[in-house]
Design an enzyme around this catalytic site. Structure first.
Site, PDB file in Angstrom:
ATOM      1  N   HIS A 112       1.000  -1.262   0.497  1.00 34.27           N
ATOM      2  CA  HIS A 112       0.080  -0.400   0.156  1.00 34.27           C
ATOM      3  C   HIS A 112       0.840   1.225   0.023  1.00 34.27           C
ATOM      4  CE1 HIS A 112       1.032  -0.644   4.317  1.00 34.27           C
ATOM      5  NE2 HIS A 112       0.726   0.755   4.415  1.00 34.27           N
ATOM      6  N   ASP A 114       0.519   5.000   1.976  1.00 40.63           N
ATOM      7  CA  ASP A 114      -0.318   5.800   3.014  1.00 40.63           C
ATOM      8  C   ASP A 114      -1.830   6.478   3.095  1.00 40.63           C
ATOM      9  OD1 ASP A 114       0.794   3.884   4.681  1.00 40.63           O
ATOM     10  OD2 ASP A 114       2.398   5.874   5.056  1.00 40.63           O
ATOM     11  N   HIS A 271       4.665  -0.039   0.156  1.00 47.70           N
ATOM     12  CA  HIS A 271       5.471  -0.521   1.358  1.00 47.70           C
ATOM     13  C   HIS A 271       4.585  -2.050   2.033  1.00 47.70           C
ATOM     14  CE1 HIS A 271       3.268   3.021   3.515  1.00 47.70           C
ATOM     15  NE2 HIS A 271       2.968   2.543   5.093  1.00 47.70           N
ATOM     16  N   ARG A 287       5.494   6.617  14.245  1.00 50.87           N
ATOM     17  CA  ARG A 287       5.606   7.234  13.098  1.00 50.87           C
ATOM     18  C   ARG A 287       4.619   8.470  12.996  1.00 50.87           C
ATOM     19  NH1 ARG A 287       1.734   4.367   9.463  1.00 50.87           N
ATOM     20  NH2 ARG A 287       0.691   6.165   9.485  1.00 50.87           N
TER      21      ARG A 287
END
Ligand code: SIN
Length: 296
Positions: A112, A114, A271, A287
């Site tokens: 995917h 993000d 990723h 993150r």
């Protein structure tokens, strides 16, 4: 932040197509504008930067990330750091019977980019490893795979580039969960509003807002179909493009070590977090995510 400064660094390519390791930079020390601008150029050139052995506090992580753009606050409020809500905690650790962080990235191990289901998807992220799982032979588990979608675009035939030029794909937030067997238990509990949110359409061929370079902008986790063409044709093209985007030589596998920080560009990469570990092995990451612009 220490008053010592960073003034030069080295770049080592990680893959023939993208990704670079940056050494000679200590993110806990001051980074002057000139050095920072070179790091930023490297980020746009390589799409993915790896910094090893960084000892950074949440504040340093946030301050460094902010230099790439305004930071997003994730909708999973329960997993945001109290003092630094710009940081989302990703973890499989359970404490007092409750997950301490968002573990779904591990469970939904699908390629995917993000938040592609938003009108304005995230520009990129900086992921910092606090705890990394290892197997009994000392191999790092919970690796993250990254793929260059600039490279995938460059590999398209000229006919295919023309065919895709005006096509848009539909990106739906809950696609992976809509497709999953109904008894699947995931950490994500979507609200009715999220389930009903109509898909966003984005061009399949995306132009990078900073460099102007073209990439294939798809996200198998969320893309349901190509708009305006028959279902069977859409399926065939998506299968072909998904395969191309994650072609073996376009993929870099990051074997995490604690204190690694990785930054990736969502416009030019996909990723996937590898789900090959479980408690008592522990994975804990912080993150931050930079706000993006409407894809064109
Ligand atoms: C993510 O998908 O944003 C996180 C990837 C990872 O946990 O390795």
């Amino acid at each position: 932040m220490s008053s010592e400064t960073n003034s030069s660094f080295q770049i080592k390519r990680l893959n023939p197509y993208f990704g670079a390791e940056i050494s000679g930079i200590d993110l806990s020390k001051d980074i002057d504008e000139e050095t920072f601008s070179k790091i930023k150029d490297a980020y746009y050139e390589y799409s993915l930067l790896v910094f090893h052995d960084q000892r950074i506090s949440p504040k340093v992580h946030v301050d460094f990330s902010k230099r790439f753009g305004s930071l997003e606050i994730h909708s999973l409020k329960q997993y945001l750091l109290e003092d630094h809500p710009e940081i989302l905690l990703l973890s499989n650790i359970i404490e007092n019977g409750k997950p301490i962080g968002f573990a779904d990235t591990e469970r939904v191990a699908t390629w995917h980019t993000d938040t592609s289901y938003l009108k304005t998807p995230s520009a990129g992220s900086a992921l910092y490893a606090l705890e990394v799982p290892y197997d009994s032979k000392g191999n790092s588990l919970g690796n993250t795979l990254f793929a260059s979608t600039f490279a995938a675009y460059d590999a398209l035939s000229e006919d295919m580039k023309i065919k895709l030029r005006d096509l848009k794909a539909l990106h739906k937030m809950t696609k992976a969960y809509d497709d999953a067997p109904k008894d699947t238990i995931t950490a994500v509990k979507f609200t009715d509003e999220q389930i009903k949110r109509p898909p966003e359409n984005h061009p399949i061929i995306r132009t990078h807002p900073v460099t102007g370079r073209k990439s294939i902008y798809l996200s198998p986790l969320c893309v349901t179909k190509i708009e305006g063409i028959p279902e069977a044709e859409s399926k065939k093209i998506l299968q072909e493009l998904d395969k191309l985007c994650t072609r073996e030589d376009f993929v870099y596998r990051h074997k995490w070590k604690a204190n690694d920080l990785i930054m990736w560009d969502n416009c030019s990469t996909q990723h996937l977090a590898v789900s090959d570990y479980a408690p008592p092995l522990r994975r804990k990451m912080h993150r931050t995510t930079f706000a993006g612009s409407i894809p064109f």
